[in-house]
Write an enzyme that holds these catalytic residues in place. Structure first.
Site, short mmCIF file in Angstrom:
data_model
loop_
_atom_site.label_atom_id
_atom_site.label_comp_id
_atom_site.label_asym_id
_atom_site.label_seq_id
_atom_site.Cartn_x
_atom_site.Cartn_y
_atom_site.Cartn_z
CD GLU A 71 15.04 26.11 11.46
OE1 GLU A 71 14.66 27.17 11.98
OE2 GLU A 71 15.13 25.05 12.09
CD GLU A 130 11.56 24.92 14.65
OE1 GLU A 130 11.76 24.18 15.64
OE2 GLU A 130 12.06 24.72 13.54
#
Length: 912
Positions: free
Chosen positions: A580, A482
């Site tokens: 995710e 991320e």
């Protein structure tokens, strides 16, 4: 034990090889073999001022496991934090026979130090460590004595991280985020250290910044060099007649001299004779880059292909390597310690990541093809099995990975804020067919790029990539979690110096991490990704920082939205690959009882451990949309909230996962769904499907159904007020004869279906069959309406139910006719089996109801790991469709009472 070569007829070299194996494995350690002495016991640990000390400690070890074993109980994540603020010294006094080992080199090797340490042997400084993920070795040949004292002085990671951050601030080179959200009760500046990032806290985990020797410490005694790692890059030849193994043996050489060597490969299941690599008998190996590299082909007919879980077997072939290394062209001297060895297992498979123009004409696909077959990747995300790295046990790992296999998962993502997992983890993944999406250990932060830091990172990546690369389970490496999205979307307020942060991002991940990963690139594995989420290979066109790294038309996405109805498939994106996503729930009521003190207020403890910045609002708001949550002042509020949160989490994850699976053969071509997260590090609100004690939440029970190879999906389309019937089949070959869908209509007030319709269907092998779109008004007619009825849909092959699902047309809390089901249960049978120190008891439980029971939930009120055959299920007949078997597995110690299973029913069906 005396050993002799195999005798009898020599058939194709097989008996010869067996004899060689016999000689190697069973004749004992020869005088020319490398010796390893474990320094695993009799350690003492003392704090800086000497006020606290403990002796006779064994490795692996950490200061929390030694002094604060109760860190996971009550409020001890705060109460024991002082452990992380002190400095600690590990001391080991050991004897060494210096006269016996007068020649050769002696290496002192630390396989894992957590984290900032100074190492002294006999009061001489050996070196300083700064990376938890790096192996450190020191030549101690000239320092060892008869009596030795080894000291490892470890300084507080909290204060060290602060000092590093302050130095960067002073140079106007700050690297955010400084501190976690206040709800985390965490520590600041995790990104300053090459340490398990989540040890400073996370939104699902406590802060426990441990220090210690989290892996083993060894004395390695050898003349010249030792085999450290072996990489085997397996690929098919162009004509398909052979598999090729491109083998790289990475050696550690202690001297500063070139040396000679012979390497022998034994592959008894693949090759008729050992392979002798004697190139370096006369040509020296450079001590600067000590690698032996060669190719070995194997005929295709001798090999069984390795497949991911659900697609075939996971055949693994043992390879054993022995190395003799020596100085001087005359060959090794007698009794010199020149021989080292290493064994591993390999699987033969091809794996590609296809990023080609997508069917919808927008962007690229993002899908994995294994052995020529396009496979939908379904699974979860794996965090460390314990917040204290020294406490990660093989038993815990085995339970989690086998649970993943049982839920039909074929991929796990090892998330980038934890640790590079143990060899046992990856060996087990190989044998279970669980592909691994492997993040490198960078997550949710910007990171410094000083040369000292980058040098440490390069060594970290090199060591771990070499160690892991040969595993057939390793599907892809990704440099971070991320961090591209964080930079682009200004999560940590980096816009004030955007160009610097972009330059530092590229320097760290592209110029360093990716560069090192490419040194172990494979023909049978995709090139590494720079981030997750990312736009995949398309991000290269943006110099690896894309304007929208979460583009649905490229790469992978992470998706969370807590303000919308998670039970509604219409809120979700249509990505190429969802790596995710997920929803929170609370662990079971009894898990909380096990982790709290008697005088702790449960609600207060639940609130303390809720680290989500929005608190428990996302859980409660989703529950309240669908389920009859009582008022907070109600006596049973905590139990109800726990129970309903697990239903809500399971349903939302089911809906989202089914959507992604259903998009496989559409123009969107979604080909992956990895929900967050598989496991937990303590008892707390989290996204996990398995709680800290290893017991499955409803999510994991349900995952066995919504990830099943053959599944029926009833997907509601709100805009059309219709039900899409979708049939999913992951099996490459499937029997399509005698298939029907049966739609049973139930009233909430009555057992057994009041009406039923059925129709003939088919399945699409390794694909999705879009069967029907049925308006709700055509399903709920006459006595049935959206408030008083629900549907059960079954996919059958003749009379066998292959899959079932339910559709609830309205809010369950507002259902008309739903009453207390009058549930009763009996223990129908009990069997006990004792094997060694393990007792396995099985109970057969018969459950009877008088009215429909919604999401029947069973819980064992004993501190054991257990498993039900099903849980959170619908019971619409007086007795269930099959008995619900309770399998209790526990390890017995002297303190453990005999197993006595008690059921706690927290059943939805007290819905008044």
């Amino acid at each position: 034990m005396k050993c002799r070569p195999g005798s009898g007829r020599h058939d194709g070299g097989v008996l010869l090889v067996i004899g060689l194996w016999c000689g190697f494995l069973f004749c004992g350690i020869h005088g020319d073999s490398v010796e390893v002495i474990e320094l695993g016991s009799k350690w003492s640990i003392t704090n800086q001022n000497g006020s606290l000390s403990i002796a006779n400690q064994s490795l692996p070890s950490g200061i929390y496991s030694a002094f604060g074993a109760q860190v996971l109980e009550s409020y001890n994540d705060i109460n024991l934090r002082w452990l992380a603020y002190d400095n600690w010294t590990y001391t080991n006094k050991f004897q060494f026979d210096i006269h016996h080992y007068q020649r050769g080199h002696i290496n002192l090797t630390f396989h894992g130090i957590d984290t900032i340490a100074e190492i002294r042997l006999n009061h001489q400084l050996l070196g300083r460590t700064d990376n938890m993920f790096v192996r450190y070795s020191y030549d101690v040949s000239s320092i060892l004595q008869q009596e030795n004292i080894l000291e490892v002085e470890i300084v507080s990671p909290v204060w060290t991280a602060l000092a590093k951050a302050q130095a960067l601030d002073a140079a106007q080179r700050s690297v955010p985020p400084a501190c976690p959200h206040e709800r985390y009760h965490g520590e600041c500046h995790m990104n300053m250290l090459r340490k398990m990032q989540s040890s400073f806290s996370w939104d699902w985990g406590l802060a426990a910044p441990s220090m210690g020797l989290w892996k083993n410490v060894q004395l390695e005694i050898y003349e010249v060099a030792v085999i450290r790692d072996i990489d085997v890059d397996i690929s098919r030849t162009a004509n398909g007649s052979h598999w090729n193994m491109h083998i790289r043996c990475y050696l550690d050489a202690v001297g500063r001299q070139n040396f000679y060597g012979t390497l022998i490969l034994y592959a008894v299941e693949l090759l008729d004779h050992p392979v002798v690599v004697d190139t370096y008998n006369s040509k020296p190996i450079s001590y600067l880059t000590p690698i032996i590299e060669f190719d070995q082909s194997v005929p295709t007919e001798k090999v069984a292909t390795w497949w991911p879980n659900g697609y075939g077997d996971q055949k693994l072939y043992p390879l054993h390597f022995t190395l003799k290394a020596w100085l001087g062209s005359k060959g090794p001297e007698v009794r010199s310690k020149t021989k080292s060895q290493k064994s591993l297992r390999v699987g033969f498979r091809t794996l590609e990541l296809l990023e080609v123009p997508a069917p919808d004409g927008l962007g690229n696909t993002f899908l994995f093809r294994v052995n020529g077959l396009e496979i939908f990747m379904k699974g979860s995300n794996y965090i460390p099995s314990h917040i204290l790295p020294e406490n990660q046990t093989n038993d815990r790992i085995e339970h989690l990975l086998k649970s993943a296999k049982e839920a039909h998962m074929n991929m796990l993502r090892v998330w980038g804020g934890g640790v590079y997992e143990s060899d046992y983890f990856y060996n087990l993944a190989d044998s279970l067919g669980l592909l691994i999406w492997q993040d490198m250990m960078f997550a949710c932060a910007m990171y410094p790029v000083g040369e000292e830091y980058l040098s440490s990172v390069r060594e970290e990546v090199r060591q771990n990539a070499k160690r892991l690369s040969h595993h057939p389970s390793i599907a892809i490496f990704v440099t971070n979690n991320e961090n591209e999205a964080a930079l682009v979307n200004d999560w940590y307020h980096t816009l004030y110096d955007e160009e610097r942060f972009k330059a530092e991002y590229r320097e760290l991940y592209v110029a360093n991490v990716i560069h090192e990963l490419k040194l172990v690139s494979h023909k049978s594995r995709p090139q590494p990704l720079v981030s997750s989420p990312s736009n995949g290979k398309a991000s290269a066109m943006d110099n690896y920082i894309s304007e929208n790294p979460q583009d649905d038309y490229y790469g992978d996405v992470h998706f969370y939205d807590y303000l919308k109805d998670g039970w509604d498939p219409g809120i979700y994106p249509t990505p190429r690959f969802a790596s995710e996503y997920g929803f929170q729930s609370f662990p079971s009521f009894y898990s909380w009882q096990r982790s709290k003190n008697d005088d702790d207020d449960l609600a207060a403890l639940m609130n303390h451990r809720q680290h989500h910045p929005l608190g428990s609002y996302p859980i409660k708001s989703l529950v309240e949309r669908h389920l009859p949550l009582p008022l907070p002042e109600a006596e049973n509020y905590a139990e109800a909230l726990i129970y309903f949160s697990q239903i809500s989490q399971a349903m939302a994850t089911k809906v989202e996962t089914e959507l992604y699976r259903s998009l496989r053969d559409t123009a969107h071509n979604t080909m992956g769904a990895l929900y967050w997260q598989l496991n937990d590090v303590w008892v707390a609100p989290s996204w996990s499907g398995i709680d800290f004690y290893g017991n499955w939440k409803l999510l994991h029970y349900w995952a066995r159904d919504f990830l099943a190879p053959i599944a029926i999906v009833a997907q509601y389309d709100k805009t059309e007020d219709s039900l899409n019937i979708i049939l999913i089949c992951d099996e490459p070959q499937v029997d399509t004869e005698g298939l029907t869908v049966v739609a049973n209509k139930y009233l909430w007030s009555q057992l057994l279906p009041r009406d039923s319709i059925n129709w003939t269907v088919t399945l699409r092998p390794n694909g999705v069959q879009y069967d029907k779109v049925i308006p709700i008004k055509d399903l709920l007619v006459e006595e049935f309406n959206t408030r008083n009825a629900f549907l059960e849909l079954q996919l059958r092959r003749r009379q066998e139910v292959l899959s079932r699902t339910y559709f609830f047309p309205s809010n369950i809390a507002a259902a008309v006719g739903l009453e207390d089901p009058g549930l009763e249960y009996d223990i129908a049978s009990k069997t006990c089996l004792t094997t060694g120190n393990v007792i396995r008891n099985s109970l057969s439980i018969s459950i009877q109801v008088k009215r429909p029971a919604v999401f029947v939930y069973l819980e064992l009120l004993k501190p054991y790991q257990y498993l039900f055959s099903e849980n959170g299920y619908m019971q619409t007949t007086p007795v269930p469709r099959g008995l619900s078997y309770l399998r209790c597995h526990l390890t017995v110690s002297t303190e453990s009472p005999p197993l006595h299973c008690v059921l706690f029913q927290n059943l939805a069906l007290c819905l008044d």
